[in-house]
Motif scaffolding. Structure first.
Motif, PDB file in Angstrom:
ATOM      1  N   LYS A  40       0.847  -1.194   0.000  1.00 42.42           N
ATOM      2  CA  LYS A  40       0.000   0.000   0.000  1.00 42.42           C
ATOM      3  C   LYS A  40       0.882   1.244   0.000  1.00 42.42           C
ATOM      4  O   LYS A  40       2.017   1.224   0.461  1.00 42.42           O
ATOM      5  CB  LYS A  40      -0.905   0.017   1.238  1.00 42.42           C
ATOM      6  CG  LYS A  40      -1.904  -1.124   1.284  1.00 42.42           C
ATOM      7  CD  LYS A  40      -2.710  -1.065   2.571  1.00 42.42           C
ATOM      8  CE  LYS A  40      -3.670  -2.254   2.667  1.00 42.42           C
ATOM      9  NZ  LYS A  40      -4.409  -2.260   3.942  1.00 42.42           N
ATOM     10  N   SER A  43     -10.468 -11.212  -4.674  1.00 40.54           N
ATOM     11  CA  SER A  43     -11.488 -10.238  -4.276  1.00 40.54           C
ATOM     12  C   SER A  43     -12.877 -10.864  -4.255  1.00 40.54           C
ATOM     13  O   SER A  43     -13.703 -10.557  -3.378  1.00 40.54           O
ATOM     14  CB  SER A  43     -11.463  -9.039  -5.229  1.00 40.54           C
ATOM     15  OG  SER A  43     -10.256  -8.334  -5.114  1.00 40.54           O
ATOM     16  N   ASP A  73     -16.685 -10.355   3.835  1.00 41.75           N
ATOM     17  CA  ASP A  73     -15.668  -9.582   4.550  1.00 41.75           C
ATOM     18  C   ASP A  73     -15.375  -8.302   3.769  1.00 41.75           C
ATOM     19  O   ASP A  73     -14.484  -8.261   2.917  1.00 41.75           O
ATOM     20  CB  ASP A  73     -14.395 -10.433   4.705  1.00 41.75           C
ATOM     21  CG  ASP A  73     -13.405  -9.813   5.684  1.00 41.75           C
ATOM     22  OD1 ASP A  73     -13.497  -8.598   5.907  1.00 41.75           O
ATOM     23  OD2 ASP A  73     -12.542 -10.552   6.206  1.00 41.75           O
ATOM     24  N   LYS A  74     -16.120  -7.252   4.075  1.00 41.63           N
ATOM     25  CA  LYS A  74     -15.986  -6.007   3.322  1.00 41.63           C
ATOM     26  C   LYS A  74     -14.627  -5.365   3.537  1.00 41.63           C
ATOM     27  O   LYS A  74     -14.028  -4.824   2.590  1.00 41.63           O
ATOM     28  CB  LYS A  74     -17.099  -5.030   3.724  1.00 41.63           C
ATOM     29  CG  LYS A  74     -17.138  -3.792   2.828  1.00 41.63           C
ATOM     30  CD  LYS A  74     -18.316  -2.900   3.161  1.00 41.63           C
ATOM     31  CE  LYS A  74     -18.352  -1.679   2.232  1.00 41.63           C
ATOM     32  NZ  LYS A  74     -19.491  -0.787   2.537  1.00 41.63           N
ATOM     33  N   ASP A  75     -14.109  -5.426   4.775  1.00 44.03           N
ATOM     34  CA  ASP A  75     -12.800  -4.823   5.044  1.00 44.03           C
ATOM     35  C   ASP A  75     -11.702  -5.520   4.246  1.00 44.03           C
ATOM     36  O   ASP A  75     -10.814  -4.868   3.689  1.00 44.03           O
ATOM     37  CB  ASP A  75     -12.466  -4.900   6.550  1.00 44.03           C
ATOM     38  CG  ASP A  75     -13.308  -3.923   7.357  1.00 44.03           C
ATOM     39  OD1 ASP A  75     -13.789  -2.932   6.756  1.00 44.03           O
ATOM     40  OD2 ASP A  75     -13.499  -4.148   8.565  1.00 44.03           O
ATOM     41  N   LYS A  76     -11.776  -6.857   4.187  1.00 44.10           N
ATOM     42  CA  LYS A  76     -10.770  -7.592   3.419  1.00 44.10           C
ATOM     43  C   LYS A  76     -10.911  -7.307   1.930  1.00 44.10           C
ATOM     44  O   LYS A  76      -9.913  -7.209   1.208  1.00 44.10           O
ATOM     45  CB  LYS A  76     -10.898  -9.102   3.683  1.00 44.10           C
ATOM     46  CG  LYS A  76      -9.746  -9.912   3.098  1.00 44.10           C
ATOM     47  CD  LYS A  76      -9.824 -11.367   3.513  1.00 44.10           C
ATOM     48  CE  LYS A  76      -8.629 -12.136   2.939  1.00 44.10           C
ATOM     49  NZ  LYS A  76      -8.675 -13.569   3.316  1.00 44.10           N
ATOM     50  N   LEU A 109     -11.900  -4.502   0.597  1.00 44.09           N
ATOM     51  CA  LEU A 109     -11.294  -3.192   0.362  1.00 44.09           C
ATOM     52  C   LEU A 109      -9.771  -3.262   0.500  1.00 44.09           C
ATOM     53  O   LEU A 109      -9.043  -2.577  -0.225  1.00 44.09           O
ATOM     54  CB  LEU A 109     -11.874  -2.156   1.327  1.00 44.09           C
ATOM     55  CG  LEU A 109     -13.346  -1.782   1.067  1.00 44.09           C
ATOM     56  CD1 LEU A 109     -13.886  -0.900   2.179  1.00 44.09           C
ATOM     57  CD2 LEU A 109     -13.478  -1.065  -0.277  1.00 44.09           C
ATOM     58  N   ASP A 110      -9.294  -4.098   1.429  1.00 41.09           N
ATOM     59  CA  ASP A 110      -7.841  -4.262   1.580  1.00 41.09           C
ATOM     60  C   ASP A 110      -7.210  -4.838   0.316  1.00 41.09           C
ATOM     61  O   ASP A 110      -6.042  -4.591   0.023  1.00 41.09           O
ATOM     62  CB  ASP A 110      -7.521  -5.180   2.767  1.00 41.09           C
ATOM     63  CG  ASP A 110      -7.687  -4.473   4.103  1.00 41.09           C
ATOM     64  OD1 ASP A 110      -7.670  -3.229   4.112  1.00 41.09           O
ATOM     65  OD2 ASP A 110      -7.842  -5.152   5.128  1.00 41.09           O
ATOM     66  N   ASN A 111      -7.982  -5.624  -0.421  1.00 34.77           N
ATOM     67  CA  ASN A 111      -7.477  -6.250  -1.648  1.00 34.77           C
ATOM     68  C   ASN A 111      -7.588  -5.339  -2.867  1.00 34.77           C
ATOM     69  O   ASN A 111      -7.203  -5.733  -3.964  1.00 34.77           O
ATOM     70  CB  ASN A 111      -8.245  -7.547  -1.940  1.00 34.77           C
ATOM     71  CG  ASN A 111      -7.917  -8.640  -0.937  1.00 34.77           C
ATOM     72  OD1 ASN A 111      -6.879  -8.609  -0.283  1.00 34.77           O
ATOM     73  ND2 ASN A 111      -8.810  -9.601  -0.795  1.00 34.77           N
ATOM     74  N   SER A 112      -8.116  -4.127  -2.658  1.00 37.44           N
ATOM     75  CA  SER A 112      -8.277  -3.201  -3.780  1.00 37.44           C
ATOM     76  C   SER A 112      -6.916  -2.853  -4.388  1.00 37.44           C
ATOM     77  O   SER A 112      -5.942  -2.614  -3.679  1.00 37.44           O
ATOM     78  CB  SER A 112      -8.965  -1.910  -3.326  1.00 37.44           C
ATOM     79  OG  SER A 112     -10.283  -2.176  -2.889  1.00 37.44           O
ATOM     80  N   ALA A 121     -13.277 -12.810  -1.046  1.00 35.95           N
ATOM     81  CA  ALA A 121     -13.541 -11.920   0.090  1.00 35.95           C
ATOM     82  C   ALA A 121     -14.983 -11.439   0.074  1.00 35.95           C
ATOM     83  O   ALA A 121     -15.648 -11.380   1.121  1.00 35.95           O
ATOM     84  CB  ALA A 121     -12.577 -10.733   0.060  1.00 35.95           C
TER      85      ALA A 121
END
Length: 500
Positions: free
Chosen positions: A299, A330, A338-341, A343-346, A333
């Motif tokens: 990131k 994605s 798992d919405k946070d995961k 977004l983390d994979n964006s 996830a």
């Protein structure tokens, strides 16, 4: 400042005006009528003279008229209606009243229009340098972007400015760098994480490898032999007993041993021949010690996959592998809620030389996965930016999914037609401006901006490679260097007491 007066029949989308002074294409104007303040953009201008019409063929007559009829010149233009300034730029329901004055838009109005929630500063207005052009980051990331230009128009500078601005939001950016322009770049807002173009075969599935070896869907016996060897090769790598980094070589050796035991089965030999044909292409692709490419994405950094030393076939495999796995990760996830995961994979993928990776008239695995990301990526936090100096050869399906465009100078009519057919918001009048854009000037349109805009892109403040080589200066210096060395050699000979 009044620049013209509306004439003739007007519509909800455009008006024609006559002016006594020359405004500029791309300038924003306002028209006040029916209690509304409507914003427009000058998209077309014509200068003419009724006395000097094209039907006059007598040169001397034209010469005389031109001497006495200069004051008969007129300026006619066309304004595209953009929306009511006081009503969130919604298109008005009534057309402009003929005779309405057209005024240059105040800078305060324009500055308000270019205020967005998550600004990406691209530059300033071509015609008003005091007005910064900010576009919204979220529509770029979720609705994709195309950066298109002829060679030398400022495309790489635009990409660099965009990357640097996105790094300011800690966005993980992944650049498929076809020419090594960004591997040594320096961005004020973040570092560069260079990723080697290697795949650990344990992260590749059977169908990916099978496609490399060109085993067709109807070759059932060949597929069975290859699958058995594939599983055994993967186990050897997992157990740490593989004798080479070339995954295809391991499979080949296993099949060769099978062939001896089974009396040179023709189907096994055919598979070996196909592997042998593929090994030259992909011998440098595999590394049993490499990590998962997706896990190496960082990131707030520009993650650069350096493809400058690999050929097109290897680049095709790497692009399809990364996009396929990223989309699958994605989707997993999202499926798990798992919405946070998710977004983390964006990731925001930037594909340089998009016409190579997603060709318009040729199929490839990279093209298919680029199309998939273009269609589905926004639902899973995966953004896409296609960059090309040859728009006409970029896949039309993928290009039409780019809901935002930054178009720098384009001269070739075929390029212009291809881009216009892929963008419903690019009018013919704007297309007509593309050849006249200067280096670094661009038409910006799409969901990331509230209005189409002519922008002077900022000069990138960091450092990157990829500028044109100064060939002339190189050879001038080389001759000067040779002359200096010759003079030094002559001096050394004279100092030693020798004479010519």
């Amino acid at each position: 400042m009044v620049v013209g007066i509306c004439i003739g029949e007007t519509s909800l989308t455009e008006v024609t005006f006559i002016s006594n002074q020359m405004p500029k294409v791309g300038e924003y104007v306002t028209m006040e009528y029916d209690g509304k303040l409507v914003l427009g953009m000058i998209e077309n201008l014509i200068r003419g003279n009724d006395a000097l019409n094209v039907d006059i063929n007598d040169f001397k007559a034209i010469q005389k008229i031109s001497r006495i009829g200069v004051e008969d010149n007129y300026i006619r233009g066309k304004v595209k209606i953009l929306g009511d300034v006081n009503d969130d730029l919604k298109l008005p329901r009534t057309p402009v009243v003929p005779g309405t004055e057209i005024k240059l838009a105040d800078a305060s109005i324009l500055k308000e229009i270019f205020k967005v929630k998550h600004p990406i500063k691209l530059g300033s207005l071509v015609n008003q340098s005091d007005v910064d052009v900010n576009v919204d980051a979220n529509p770029i990331l979720s609705r994709h972007l195309a950066i298109l230009a002829m060679t030398g128009a400022g495309k790489s500078n635009t990409v660099s400015v965009l990357i640097d601005q996105l790094l300011g939001y800690n966005i993980p950016i992944f650049v498929f760098d076809m020419h090594g322009e960004y591997k040594d770049a320096e961005f004020p807002n973040g570092d560069v994480n260079v990723i080697k173009p290697k795949i650990n075969p344990k992260y590749m599935n059977f169908y990916e490898i099978k496609k490399l070896v060109n085993i067709g869907g109807n070759s059932f016996i060949q597929e069975r032999h290859f699958r058995r060897a594939f599983k055994q090769a993967k186990k050897m790598i997992s157990d740490g007993v593989a004798h080479t980094n070339n995954f295809l070589q391991i499979i080949y050796d296993i099949l060769e041993m099978d062939s001896r035991e089974e009396g040179s089965d023709k189907q096994i030999v055919d598979v070996m021949n196909k592997i042998d044909d593929s090994m030259d292409k992909y011998s440098n692709l595999f590394d049993n010690n490499a990590g998962n490419i997706l896990s190496s994405i960082k990131k707030a950094q520009a993650n650069v996959l350096d493809l400058s030393q690999v050929d097109e076939s290897v680049a095709n495999v790497l692009v399809s592998h990364i996009l396929r796995n990223s989309l699958q990760r994605s989707k997993d996830a999202a499926h798990n809620g798992d919405k946070d995961k998710l977004l983390d994979n964006s990731v925001f993928f930037i594909l340089e030389e998009a016409h190579i990776l997603a060709p318009n008239k040729r199929d490839s695995d990279s093209k298919r996965w680029i199309q998939r990301i273009a269609r589905e990526g926004r639902k899973f936090g995966l953004g896409l930016c296609l960059v090309s100096q040859s728009p006409k050869t970029v896949d039309h399906d993928a290009l039409s999914q780019m809901n935002n465009m930054i178009i720098l100078r384009l001269v070739e009519p075929e390029d212009q037609r291809h881009v216009q057919s892929a963008s419903e918001s690019l009018s013919q009048d704007l297309i007509n401006q593309l050849p006249s854009l200067n280096v670094g000037e661009a038409i910006v349109l799409g969901l990331m901006t509230r209005v189409p805009t002519l922008v002077k892109i900022d000069k990138f403040k960091g450092r990157r490679h990829g500028d044109d080589m100064d060939i002339v200066s190189h050879f001038i210096r080389s001759i000067e260097k040779e002359e200096e060395e010759l003079k030094k050699a002559e001096k050394d000979i004279l100092d030693m007491g020798y004479d010519y």
